[in-house]
Design a protein around this motif. Structure first.
Motif, PDB file in Angstrom:
ATOM      1  N   TRP A 159       0.758  -1.152  -0.241  1.00 24.19           N
ATOM      2  CA  TRP A 159      -0.021  -0.125   0.008  1.00 24.19           C
ATOM      3  C   TRP A 159       0.814   1.171  -0.074  1.00 24.19           C
ATOM      4  CZ3 TRP A 159       0.813  -2.696   4.291  1.00 24.19           C
ATOM      5  CH2 TRP A 159       1.468  -2.401   5.419  1.00 24.19           C
ATOM      6  N   SER A 200      -3.373  -2.360  -3.492  1.00 28.49           N
ATOM      7  CA  SER A 200      -3.839  -0.734  -3.150  1.00 28.49           C
ATOM      8  C   SER A 200      -5.398  -0.708  -3.588  1.00 28.49           C
ATOM      9  CB  SER A 200      -3.222   0.202  -3.970  1.00 28.49           C
ATOM     10  OG  SER A 200      -3.321  -0.057  -5.565  1.00 28.49           O
ATOM     11  N   TYR A 244      -5.869   1.528   0.993  1.00 23.08           N
ATOM     12  CA  TYR A 244      -5.974   2.628   0.442  1.00 23.08           C
ATOM     13  C   TYR A 244      -6.482   3.805   1.247  1.00 23.08           C
ATOM     14  CZ  TYR A 244     -10.750   2.282  -1.205  1.00 23.08           C
ATOM     15  OH  TYR A 244     -12.152   1.935  -0.936  1.00 23.08           O
TER      16      TYR A 244
END
Length: 186
Positions: free
Chosen positions: A57, A122, A126
């Motif tokens: 991430w 992601s 996120y």
């Protein structure tokens, strides 16, 4: 007589088959090179390795994402905060928190609780962070303390705007001022 042992490979969700062994833990691998008497019965044991996956991430500008492993089926997998790029294991339980810097708010965010069943990226972890809007009261006073007027303005934290004083008869109106709104309180 003796004959080579042939065993079928197995599948089990979340695990990679590590092979057949002659003991439940440790032991010798049973494969084509392993021979067994045809007059005795031998118990063999399937050994498994828990699958591991990647996790990644990106922290948003003016914010942060914290991921913690709260439990794992893999003995020895450390509980606690993990970093992007760490390996995670099938069945790991993760807790995710999203934090905005002072003056900002988390506008959108991904999952907060995850049970790992594959790679995580992601699209799952996120956040977007946006500046908060603040209302400021501006009071204009002359150098001798005379009230020249006031205004109320609302601007996003961290933005720069131009503020102009109101005209007042008998006073020189100062030039416009550029102001950066960097306070979370008036």
């Amino acid at each position: 007589g003796y004959y080579p042992v042939r065993c079928k490979d197995l599948t089990y969700g979340g695990y990679d088959f590590a092979g057949w062994y002659d003991a439940a833990s440790g032991g010798n691998k049973v494969d084509e090179k392993y021979v067994q008497s045809n007059t005795t019965t031998k118990t063999v044991y399937a050994h498994w390795n828990v699958k591991q996956y990647g996790i990644s991430w990106s922290n948003p500008s003016n914010g942060s994402i914290t991921v913690k492993r709260t439990s794992s089926p893999l003995a020895g997998a450390a509980a606690g905060t993990i970093t992007s790029g760490t390996k995670v294991y099938h069945g790991d339980v993760l807790s995710v928190s999203y934090t905005a810097a002072s003056g900002y708010s988390v506008a959108t965010k991904g999952s907060t609780a995850i049970t790992v069943s594959g790679s995580i990226g992601s699209s799952v972890i996120y956040a977007t962070v946006t500046p908060n809007n603040y209302t400021y009261s501006i009071v204009y006073r002359s150098s001798n303390g005379t009230n020249l007027g006031s205004a109320t303005v609302t601007h996003a934290f961290g933005t720069t705007n131009t503020v102009s004083a109101p005209a007042k008869t008998g006073y020189t109106t100062p030039a416009s001022q550029t102001v950066q709104w960097d306070s979370t309180s008036a």
